[in-house]
Design an enzyme around this catalytic site. Sequence first.
Site, PDB file in Angstrom:
ATOM      1  N   CYS A 162       5.602  -2.115  -5.378  1.00 56.69           N
ATOM      2  CA  CYS A 162       4.577  -2.129  -4.494  1.00 56.69           C
ATOM      3  C   CYS A 162       3.285  -1.459  -5.108  1.00 56.69           C
ATOM      4  O   CYS A 162       2.014  -1.565  -4.400  1.00 56.69           O
ATOM      5  CB  CYS A 162       5.010  -0.969  -3.225  1.00 56.69           C
TER       6      CYS A 162
ATOM      7  N   HIS B 127      11.013  -4.719   3.378  1.00 57.49           N
ATOM      8  CA  HIS B 127      10.523  -5.623   3.023  1.00 57.49           C
ATOM      9  C   HIS B 127      11.432  -6.384   2.035  1.00 57.49           C
ATOM     10  O   HIS B 127      12.610  -5.642   1.424  1.00 57.49           O
ATOM     11  CB  HIS B 127       9.323  -5.344   1.864  1.00 57.49           C
TER      12      HIS B 127
END
Length: 260
Positions: free
Chosen positions: A255, A168
Amino acid sequence: MNEYRYQHCIVRTPSHSCLEGITTSAFLGKVDYENAIRQHEAYIRALEQTGVRVKVLPAREEFPDSCFVEDVAVITPYGAIVTNPGAPSRNGEKEAIIPALKEFFPEEKIYYLQNPGTMDGGDVLLIENCYYVGISRRTNVDGFCQFREIVRGFGMDAVAVPVTDILHLKTGVVYVGEGRVLISGEFIRRPEFDGFEKFEVPEEEAYGANIIRMNGKIIVASGYPSVSRKLREWGYDIIETDTSEYKKIDGGLTCLSLRF
Ligand code: CIR
């Protein structure tokens, strides 16, 4: 300008099935579940030290990666955007987050990305009034365009950044505040980040680039001394917490929570 005051976080207890979470880091070994739970509790305490209230959602065994709640929604100052997670085993997690979002946002302030657009929240980095969105294995151009249309409606903007080497965008670049970024790998040379004061995180500490700035404090993963040293040198108040079990399934600090 006053710093945005965060009041809430949402986290989800890791399921036993997190041992089967998607990973490119299998060489680090299997998650030790007991230790993952201990680290999750310590993570919640670290969030609370910044003055937020943390809502803890129950584990969902059918979704091995569901503790990574950041990927299923992007919370903006104007409403929540439910993403459409790009990994098939994770896509159903978006339904599981909706009831929690409804406790904080009225129906008309919850937006939904639709197929064929996909997005993981880990690809979404807010810097001032603009979202930098990674186009990655999880987030596609269609997902980005839908997202941009929604945030433009809020008077904000979004720009796309290619992500090729890592999972990501926020795995490799995070905004610290005051015009500064922690940046590693492929993003160091990206023109989108040219205007910022950069701390280039050394390759062997790249995982440590993913930090949380919240209410005047910075939460960092323990074990990345050059990151902690630089942040202290810049004058920040640091809270360290260990997320080594989550690293085994490619998860970092951001996250594990939604913050707003
Ligand atoms: C996954 O591959 O989706 C999870 N094992 C890790 C997700 C990490 N999320 C994030 O960086 N925002």
